[in-house]
Design a protein around this motif. Structure first.
Motif, short mmCIF file in Angstrom:
data_model
loop_
_atom_site.label_atom_id
_atom_site.label_comp_id
_atom_site.label_asym_id
_atom_site.label_seq_id
_atom_site.Cartn_x
_atom_site.Cartn_y
_atom_site.Cartn_z
N SER A 1 -7.50 18.27 12.39
CA SER A 1 -7.45 17.62 13.08
C SER A 1 -8.57 16.13 13.19
CB SER A 1 -7.83 18.52 14.97
OG SER A 1 -9.83 18.94 14.07
N GLY A 2 -8.59 15.80 13.89
CA GLY A 2 -9.38 14.48 13.74
C GLY A 2 -9.29 13.46 12.32
N ILE A 3 -10.60 13.33 11.86
CA ILE A 3 -11.05 12.26 10.88
C ILE A 3 -9.80 12.88 9.88
CG2 ILE A 3 -11.99 11.14 9.13
CD1 ILE A 3 -14.30 10.88 11.74
N GLY A 4 -10.32 14.08 9.51
CA GLY A 4 -9.47 14.67 7.95
C GLY A 4 -7.68 14.35 7.91
N ARG A 5 -7.54 14.96 9.67
CA ARG A 5 -5.97 14.59 9.68
C ARG A 5 -5.52 13.30 9.40
NH1 ARG A 5 -2.91 12.96 13.56
NH2 ARG A 5 -0.89 13.57 13.59
N SER A 6 -5.88 12.40 10.38
CA SER A 6 -6.24 11.08 9.43
C SER A 6 -6.14 10.92 8.32
CB SER A 6 -6.81 10.26 10.91
OG SER A 6 -6.50 10.36 12.16
N GLY B 1 0.54 8.90 4.19
CA GLY B 1 1.39 7.95 4.11
C GLY B 1 1.40 5.53 2.84
N ARG B 2 0.63 7.01 1.33
CA ARG B 2 0.02 5.86 0.33
C ARG B 2 0.96 6.74 -0.48
NH1 ARG B 2 -5.05 1.81 1.33
NH2 ARG B 2 -5.17 1.97 3.59
N GLY B 3 1.66 7.45 -0.33
CA GLY B 3 2.17 8.16 -1.55
C GLY B 3 2.00 9.81 -1.85
N MET C 1 1.07 -1.09 0.39
CA MET C 1 -0.05 0.23 0.19
C MET C 1 0.76 1.04 0.14
SD MET C 1 -2.97 -1.20 2.53
CE MET C 1 -3.71 -2.25 2.53
N LYS C 2 2.25 1.12 0.31
CA LYS C 2 2.99 2.42 0.31
C LYS C 2 2.87 3.18 -0.39
CE LYS C 2 7.86 3.54 1.33
NZ LYS C 2 7.09 4.84 2.12
N ASP C 3 3.09 2.52 -2.18
CA ASP C 3 2.75 3.81 -3.43
C ASP C 3 1.49 3.56 -3.97
OD1 ASP C 3 5.17 4.87 -2.98
OD2 ASP C 3 6.29 3.04 -3.65
N SER C 4 0.47 3.37 -3.63
CA SER C 4 -0.58 3.43 -3.61
C SER C 4 -1.37 4.06 -4.37
CB SER C 4 -2.03 1.76 -3.26
OG SER C 4 -2.07 2.36 -1.94
N LEU D 1 6.01 11.70 5.43
CA LEU D 1 5.68 9.74 5.06
C LEU D 1 5.61 10.06 3.75
CD1 LEU D 1 3.24 10.49 7.14
CD2 LEU D 1 4.34 9.18 7.09
N SER D 2 5.45 10.93 2.44
CA SER D 2 5.05 10.61 1.06
C SER D 2 6.40 10.94 0.18
CB SER D 2 4.02 11.51 0.52
OG SER D 2 4.14 12.24 0.63
#
Length: 264
Positions: free
Chosen positions: A17-22, A29-31, A1-4, A54-55
Motif C-alpha cells: 500500500s501507500g508509497i511502496g505500492r506506488s 511502468g518503466r520496465g 522513460m518507458k523502458d528505462s 505494466l512491465s
C-alpha cells in the motif's frame, strides 16, 4: 522513460500500500522486474498483477513481516534463488503511532523500532552484501521529515526515523568504495493508510492538509533519482526548508513547532 528500468530488479518493502505500492507500479511502468514484500499476500498478488501488466516482466511476491528476523532471512534466501542480481532496494516498510511519550505502551515503541529500524537494517545488510559483490546497486531508505523536525506526540516515531537517516548517512560512506549508492527519502505527511494507525482521531490529517503529499508523486520523484548520486530527497519543499531552518535556529524552531507544527 518507458523502458528505462528494463532488465533491472527493484526490491520494495512495504509494497502492499501507500508509497511502496506506488513505487512498485512506477518502477514496473518503466520496465522493471519488481519484488514485492509486505505482510498481506492478497494485496501483494493484486499489485503484482498490475505490475506485470505494466512491465511485461516478472513480479515476485514474498509475504514477510519486517519485524521478524526469521522472515527476513527466509525472504532473502528465496529472492537470491529467483534473481541473479539486485539493482535497487527501496525500504518503505514502517509505521508510527502518535501519542504522548510518557503514556505510550512500551511494546508499541519496541515494535516501531523493530520494523522501522532493525528490520530495515537487517534486510539492508543482506541485500547490501549482494550489491557489494556486484560492485553496483542503490539502496533507498525512507526516513521522514519527522526525523529532522520535532513535533509533539511523535517522540518514538521521530527517533526511529532519525535513526534511519543517520544509519543511511554512514552506510553511504561505507558502501561508496564498492560502487553502491545510498539515498534517503524524507517525506512529510502523505495520503496513505499510515494515518489509520498513527492518527486515529483524524485531527493531524485535517490540520496538515496544505502539506499532504500524493504517494504517486512521491514515487515518481524517487524512481526519477534511481541510479543518481543524490544523497537525500526531502519533500515537500516547504518542509525541506523548515528542516534546514530548524538546524540553524533550533530555539526558534522549537517555539514554531509548538505553535504551528504540533497539531496532533
Amino acid at each position: 522513460m518507458k523502458d528505462s528500468l528494463r532488465n533491472k530488479v527493484v526490491v520494495i518493502t512495504g509494497a502492499s500500500s501507500g508509497i511502496g505500492r506506488s513505487i512498485a507500479l512506477e518502477s514496473a511502468g518503466r520496465g522493471a522486474t519488481v519484488i514485492l514484500i509486505a505482510r498481506r499476500k492478497e494485496r501483494l498478488d493484486e499489485i503484482a498483477a498490475e505490475a506485470k501488466e505494466l512491465s511485461g516482466a516478472k513480479a515476485y511476491v514474498f509475504p514477510t513481516d519486517m519485524g521478524k528476523p526469521e522472515d527476513i532471512e527466509k525472504t532473502f534466501d528465496e529472492i537470491t534463488k529467483q534473481v541473479k542480481h539486485i539493482d535497487f532496494l527501496v525500504n518503505c516498510a514502517g509505521f508510527g503511532k502518535f501519542e504522548e511519550f510518557v503514556e505510550q505502551k512500551m511494546q508499541d515503541i519496541i515494535n516501531m523500532f523493530q520494523v522501522n529500524v532493525l528490520g530495515l537494517m537487517y534486510f539492508t545488510r543482506l541485500i547490501g552484501r549482494v550489491m557489494m559483490e556486484q560492485k553496483t546497486g542503490q539502496i533507498v531508505n525512507f526516513g521522514s521529515i519527522a526525523g529532522k523536525v520535532p513535533t509533539t506526540k511523535s517522540a518514538a516515531y521521530s527517533a526511529s526515523k532519525a535513526a534511519v537517516i543517520q544509519f543511511s548517512n554512514v552506510l553511504r560512506l561505507e558502501l561508496k568504495p564498492f560502487g553502491v549508492k545510498v539515498m534517503t527519502v524524507n517525506p512529510g505527511p502523505v495520503y496513505t493508510n499510515f494515518f489509520n494507525v498513527a492518527d486515529k482521531t483524524g485531527n493531524y490529517v485535517k490540520n496538515v492538509q496544505e502539506f499532504m503529499l500524493d504517494p504517486d508523486d512521491v514515487a515518481w520523484q524517487v524512481v526519477h533519482f534511481f541510479g543518481s548520486d543524490k544523497r537525500e530527497l526531502n519533500l515537500p519543499l516547504s518542509l525541506a526548508v523548515l528542516a534546514k531552518l530548524y538546524n540553524l535556529f533550533p530555539t526558534i524552531g522549537d517555539k514554531l513547532s509548538l505553535e504551528f507544527a504540533s497539531r496532533k
